[in-house]
Design a protein around this motif. Structure first.
Motif, PDB file in Angstrom:
ATOM      1  N   GLU A   2      15.120  -5.542  -2.894  1.00  0.00           N
ATOM      2  CA  GLU A   2      14.185  -6.561  -2.466  1.00  0.00           C
ATOM      3  C   GLU A   2      13.177  -6.818  -3.570  1.00  0.00           C
ATOM      4  OE1 GLU A   2      12.407  -5.137   1.083  1.00  0.00           O
ATOM      5  OE2 GLU A   2      14.266  -5.162   2.235  1.00  0.00           O
ATOM      6  N   ALA A   3      12.870  -8.133  -3.796  1.00  0.00           N
ATOM      7  CA  ALA A   3      11.912  -8.477  -4.840  1.00  0.00           C
ATOM      8  C   ALA A   3      10.505  -8.063  -4.445  1.00  0.00           C
ATOM      9  CB  ALA A   3      11.992  -9.973  -5.116  1.00  0.00           C
ATOM     10  N   ARG A   4      10.166  -8.196  -3.181  1.00  0.00           N
ATOM     11  CA  ARG A   4       8.806  -7.895  -2.744  1.00  0.00           C
ATOM     12  C   ARG A   4       8.599  -6.385  -2.649  1.00  0.00           C
ATOM     13  NH1 ARG A   4       4.822 -10.729  -0.270  1.00  0.00           N
ATOM     14  NH2 ARG A   4       6.159 -12.550   0.011  1.00  0.00           N
ATOM     15  N   PRO A   5       7.458  -5.881  -3.128  1.00  0.00           N
ATOM     16  CA  PRO A   5       7.193  -4.440  -3.013  1.00  0.00           C
ATOM     17  C   PRO A   5       7.149  -3.995  -1.559  1.00  0.00           C
ATOM     18  CG  PRO A   5       5.643  -5.495  -4.532  1.00  0.00           C
ATOM     19  CD  PRO A   5       6.392  -6.589  -3.843  1.00  0.00           C
ATOM     20  N   VAL A   6       7.531  -2.754  -1.321  1.00  0.00           N
ATOM     21  CA  VAL A   6       7.442  -2.181   0.020  1.00  0.00           C
ATOM     22  C   VAL A   6       5.980  -1.941   0.389  1.00  0.00           C
ATOM     23  CG1 VAL A   6       8.008  -0.148   1.412  1.00  0.00           C
ATOM     24  CG2 VAL A   6       9.743  -1.181  -0.070  1.00  0.00           C
ATOM     25  N   ILE A   7       5.181  -1.494  -0.590  1.00  0.00           N
ATOM     26  CA  ILE A   7       3.749  -1.264  -0.384  1.00  0.00           C
ATOM     27  C   ILE A   7       2.963  -2.131  -1.355  1.00  0.00           C
ATOM     28  CG2 ILE A   7       1.856   0.417  -0.585  1.00  0.00           C
ATOM     29  CD1 ILE A   7       3.818   2.599   0.197  1.00  0.00           C
ATOM     30  N   GLU A   8       1.990  -2.869  -0.829  1.00  0.00           N
ATOM     31  CA  GLU A   8       1.078  -3.647  -1.658  1.00  0.00           C
ATOM     32  C   GLU A   8      -0.353  -3.393  -1.202  1.00  0.00           C
ATOM     33  OE1 GLU A   8       2.545  -7.912  -2.486  1.00  0.00           O
ATOM     34  OE2 GLU A   8       3.520  -7.350  -0.588  1.00  0.00           O
ATOM     35  N   ALA A   9      -1.193  -3.017  -2.136  1.00  0.00           N
ATOM     36  CA  ALA A   9      -2.627  -2.854  -1.857  1.00  0.00           C
ATOM     37  C   ALA A   9      -3.390  -3.716  -2.846  1.00  0.00           C
ATOM     38  CB  ALA A   9      -3.041  -1.401  -1.986  1.00  0.00           C
ATOM     39  N   ARG A  10      -4.322  -4.505  -2.316  1.00  0.00           N
ATOM     40  CA  ARG A  10      -5.134  -5.388  -3.158  1.00  0.00           C
ATOM     41  C   ARG A  10      -6.604  -5.132  -2.859  1.00  0.00           C
ATOM     42  NH1 ARG A  10      -1.185  -5.546  -5.438  1.00  0.00           N
ATOM     43  NH2 ARG A  10       0.300  -7.254  -5.808  1.00  0.00           N
ATOM     44  N   ASP A  11      -7.322  -4.649  -3.865  1.00  0.00           N
ATOM     45  CA  ASP A  11      -8.764  -4.376  -3.735  1.00  0.00           C
ATOM     46  C   ASP A  11      -9.042  -3.532  -2.483  1.00  0.00           C
ATOM     47  OD1 ASP A  11     -11.456  -4.520  -4.506  1.00  0.00           O
ATOM     48  OD2 ASP A  11     -11.824  -6.282  -3.264  1.00  0.00           O
ATOM     49  N   LEU A  12      -8.177  -2.618  -2.170  1.00  0.00           N
ATOM     50  CA  LEU A  12      -8.282  -1.859  -0.926  1.00  0.00           C
ATOM     51  C   LEU A  12      -9.479  -0.907  -1.003  1.00  0.00           C
ATOM     52  CD1 LEU A  12      -6.858  -1.665   1.776  1.00  0.00           C
ATOM     53  CD2 LEU A  12      -5.433   0.169   0.839  1.00  0.00           C
ATOM     54  N   THR A  13     -10.381  -1.064  -0.060  1.00  0.00           N
ATOM     55  CA  THR A  13     -11.662  -0.348  -0.087  1.00  0.00           C
ATOM     56  C   THR A  13     -12.004   0.137   1.318  1.00  0.00           C
ATOM     57  OG1 THR A  13     -12.468  -1.709  -1.915  1.00  0.00           O
ATOM     58  CG2 THR A  13     -14.135  -0.578  -0.599  1.00  0.00           C
ATOM     59  N   LYS A  14     -12.498   1.390   1.383  1.00  0.00           N
ATOM     60  CA  LYS A  14     -12.964   1.930   2.647  1.00  0.00           C
ATOM     61  C   LYS A  14     -14.221   2.752   2.404  1.00  0.00           C
ATOM     62  CE  LYS A  14     -12.976   3.000   7.016  1.00  0.00           C
ATOM     63  NZ  LYS A  14     -13.268   1.970   8.046  1.00  0.00           N
ATOM     64  N   HIS A  15     -15.310   2.343   3.060  1.00  0.00           N
ATOM     65  CA  HIS A  15     -16.568   3.086   3.010  1.00  0.00           C
ATOM     66  C   HIS A  15     -16.833   3.691   4.382  1.00  0.00           C
ATOM     67  CE1 HIS A  15     -18.123   0.345  -0.487  1.00  0.00           C
ATOM     68  NE2 HIS A  15     -17.131   1.133  -0.846  1.00  0.00           N
ATOM     69  N   TYR A  16     -17.267   4.928   4.395  1.00  0.00           N
ATOM     70  CA  TYR A  16     -17.731   5.581   5.614  1.00  0.00           C
ATOM     71  C   TYR A  16     -19.251   5.683   5.510  1.00  0.00           C
ATOM     72  CZ  TYR A  16     -12.812   7.031   5.781  1.00  0.00           C
ATOM     73  OH  TYR A  16     -11.430   7.057   5.784  1.00  0.00           O
ATOM     74  N   GLY A  17     -19.922   4.627   5.894  1.00  0.00           N
ATOM     75  CA  GLY A  17     -21.362   4.574   5.670  1.00  0.00           C
ATOM     76  C   GLY A  17     -21.643   4.551   4.180  1.00  0.00           C
ATOM     77  N   ALA A  18     -22.420   5.516   3.702  1.00  0.00           N
ATOM     78  CA  ALA A  18     -22.731   5.586   2.270  1.00  0.00           C
ATOM     79  C   ALA A  18     -21.652   6.318   1.478  1.00  0.00           C
ATOM     80  CB  ALA A  18     -24.077   6.286   2.076  1.00  0.00           C
ATOM     81  N   THR A  19     -20.668   6.894   2.172  1.00  0.00           N
ATOM     82  CA  THR A  19     -19.614   7.649   1.500  1.00  0.00           C
ATOM     83  C   THR A  19     -18.442   6.742   1.162  1.00  0.00           C
ATOM     84  OG1 THR A  19     -20.234   9.646   2.712  1.00  0.00           O
ATOM     85  CG2 THR A  19     -18.054   9.612   1.689  1.00  0.00           C
ATOM     86  N   LEU A  25      -8.800  -0.308  -4.768  1.00  0.00           N
ATOM     87  CA  LEU A  25      -7.493   0.176  -5.220  1.00  0.00           C
ATOM     88  C   LEU A  25      -6.465  -0.949  -5.194  1.00  0.00           C
ATOM     89  CD1 LEU A  25      -5.910   3.554  -4.596  1.00  0.00           C
ATOM     90  CD2 LEU A  25      -4.530   1.548  -4.077  1.00  0.00           C
ATOM     91  N   ASN A  26      -5.742  -1.095  -6.315  1.00  0.00           N
ATOM     92  CA  ASN A  26      -4.638  -2.051  -6.439  1.00  0.00           C
ATOM     93  C   ASN A  26      -3.360  -1.277  -6.757  1.00  0.00           C
ATOM     94  OD1 ASN A  26      -6.040  -4.765  -6.317  1.00  0.00           O
ATOM     95  ND2 ASN A  26      -7.178  -3.791  -7.969  1.00  0.00           N
ATOM     96  N   LEU A  27      -2.313  -1.533  -5.986  1.00  0.00           N
ATOM     97  CA  LEU A  27      -1.110  -0.726  -6.128  1.00  0.00           C
ATOM     98  C   LEU A  27       0.094  -1.462  -5.555  1.00  0.00           C
ATOM     99  CD1 LEU A  27       0.167   2.099  -6.782  1.00  0.00           C
ATOM    100  CD2 LEU A  27      -0.392   2.739  -4.427  1.00  0.00           C
ATOM    101  N   GLU A  28       1.242  -1.291  -6.208  1.00  0.00           N
ATOM    102  CA  GLU A  28       2.525  -1.760  -5.685  1.00  0.00           C
ATOM    103  C   GLU A  28       3.536  -0.624  -5.792  1.00  0.00           C
ATOM    104  OE1 GLU A  28       3.910  -5.280  -7.590  1.00  0.00           O
ATOM    105  OE2 GLU A  28       2.303  -6.554  -6.784  1.00  0.00           O
ATOM    106  N   VAL A  29       4.326  -0.437  -4.739  1.00  0.00           N
ATOM    107  CA  VAL A  29       5.396   0.552  -4.730  1.00  0.00           C
ATOM    108  C   VAL A  29       6.684  -0.158  -4.346  1.00  0.00           C
ATOM    109  CG1 VAL A  29       6.250   2.708  -3.752  1.00  0.00           C
ATOM    110  CG2 VAL A  29       3.790   2.400  -4.119  1.00  0.00           C
TER     111      VAL A  29
END
Length: 306
Positions: A2-19, A25-29
């Motif tokens: 398949e041409a399309r990646p199985v996993i795609e992350a674009r600017d993936l961000t998670k904050h837990y309050g100030a943490t 994160l940018n990633l393709e698998v």
């Protein structure tokens, strides 16, 4: 493929309050890849997995599986997941646990899944006696085996494993590595999260190094070997000429009579010129130790972790 990646992350961000759990994160698998997500405990590996599986929602950015949003219920039946902190219902037997997890999938279990389940139980060493016992009586290793079988029994297109060999003895770990390799050869994708450097050498073709929620580098395992400091083992006919081996880029790691182990980061020509002046019985370049190579990549001067 398949041409399309199985996993795609674009600017993936998670904050837990100030943490910061994950930041930008940018990633393709790709399909058919065993990808290692490597970092120390607390680096953001589990946060990444939970975002991919829509167990938590991102502060910013997107995650996609098979070209669909991670929140799309349609992708869940194509994923097998082993969490790093596996929690099972202690009241159920092993057999009932596996059937319960299978019942959560959109498609009903068929004969193929039952056969696959039986094969996995046999290979991982969970017999009928163990499967008939309640989970409360299981050891940590038995629970980990049960979790692996639950993740693999429906033959998923994407296998997400968070510290999959935790609590397993060496022989069972070898079986897990074999299963991951078989998954890749059949065109499936494996996302292997670990803090154990040596494991990625056994399982992955490519690895992402993560620290403090940030992706430091994306590397191919072969490239890590090529760019790491080389090791050379030399056996001289007599005593090793250690004074002559004191060259720029050459570190004497160990000496035992006529045998020396060297670590080389510079050009080989000056060292070879020294060796040519002496009688050498044997000279080898052992396969690079990936654990040493990754430690080098994490060094501050390499832009990695201290």
């Amino acid at each position: 493929m398949e041409a399309r990646p199985v996993i795609e992350a674009r600017d993936l961000t998670k904050h837990y309050g100030a943490t910061v759990g994950l930041e930008g994160l940018n990633l393709e698998v790709a399909r058919g890849e065993v990808f290692g997500f490597l970092g120390p405990n607390g680096a953001g590996k589990t946060t990444m997995i939970r975002l991919l599986l829509d167990l938590i929602r991102p502060t910013r950015g997107t995650a996609r599986l098979f070209g669909c949003p991670a929140s799309d219920p349609g992708v869940r039946g194509r994923v097998g997941y082993l969490p790093g902190e596996l929690v099972l219902d202690a009241r159920l037997t092993g057999n009932r646990t596996l059937r319960f997890f299978d019942s959560l999938r959109p498609a009903a279990s068929g004969a193929r899944t039952v056969r696959r389940r039986g094969e996995l139980c046999e290979r991982l060493g969970l017999g009928a006696g163990e499967l008939g016992r309640r989970v409360r009586d299981y050891s940590r290793g038995m629970k980990q085996k049960l979790g692996l079988i639950a993740a693999l029994q429906h033959d998923p297109d994407l296998l997400v494993l968070d510290e999959p060999t935790s609590g397993l003895d060496p022989l069972v770990r070898e079986t897990v590595f074999e299963l991951m390799g078989e998954t890749r050869r059949r065109g499936k994708t494996v996302f292997h999260s670990s803090h154990v450097l040596s494991e990625v050498d056994r399982t992955c073709s490519r690895v992402g190094l993560v620290r403090d929620g940030k992706l430091l580098q994306l590397l191919r395992i072969d490239d890590v070997r090529r760019t790491s400091r080389r090791r050379m083992v030399v056996r001289f006919a007599g005593l090793a000429p250690t004074a002559e081996l004191d060259l720029p880029g050459v570190e004497l790691v160990e000496q035992d009579g006529g045998r020396v182990e060297l670590r080389i980061s510079g050009e080989l020509d000056p060292l070879l010129a020294v060796l040519a002046r002496h009688s050498v019985h044997d000279l080898t370049f052992p396969e690079p130790n990936l654990e040493e190579a990754f430690i080098e990549l994490y060094r501050p001067e390499a832009g990695g972790a201290p």
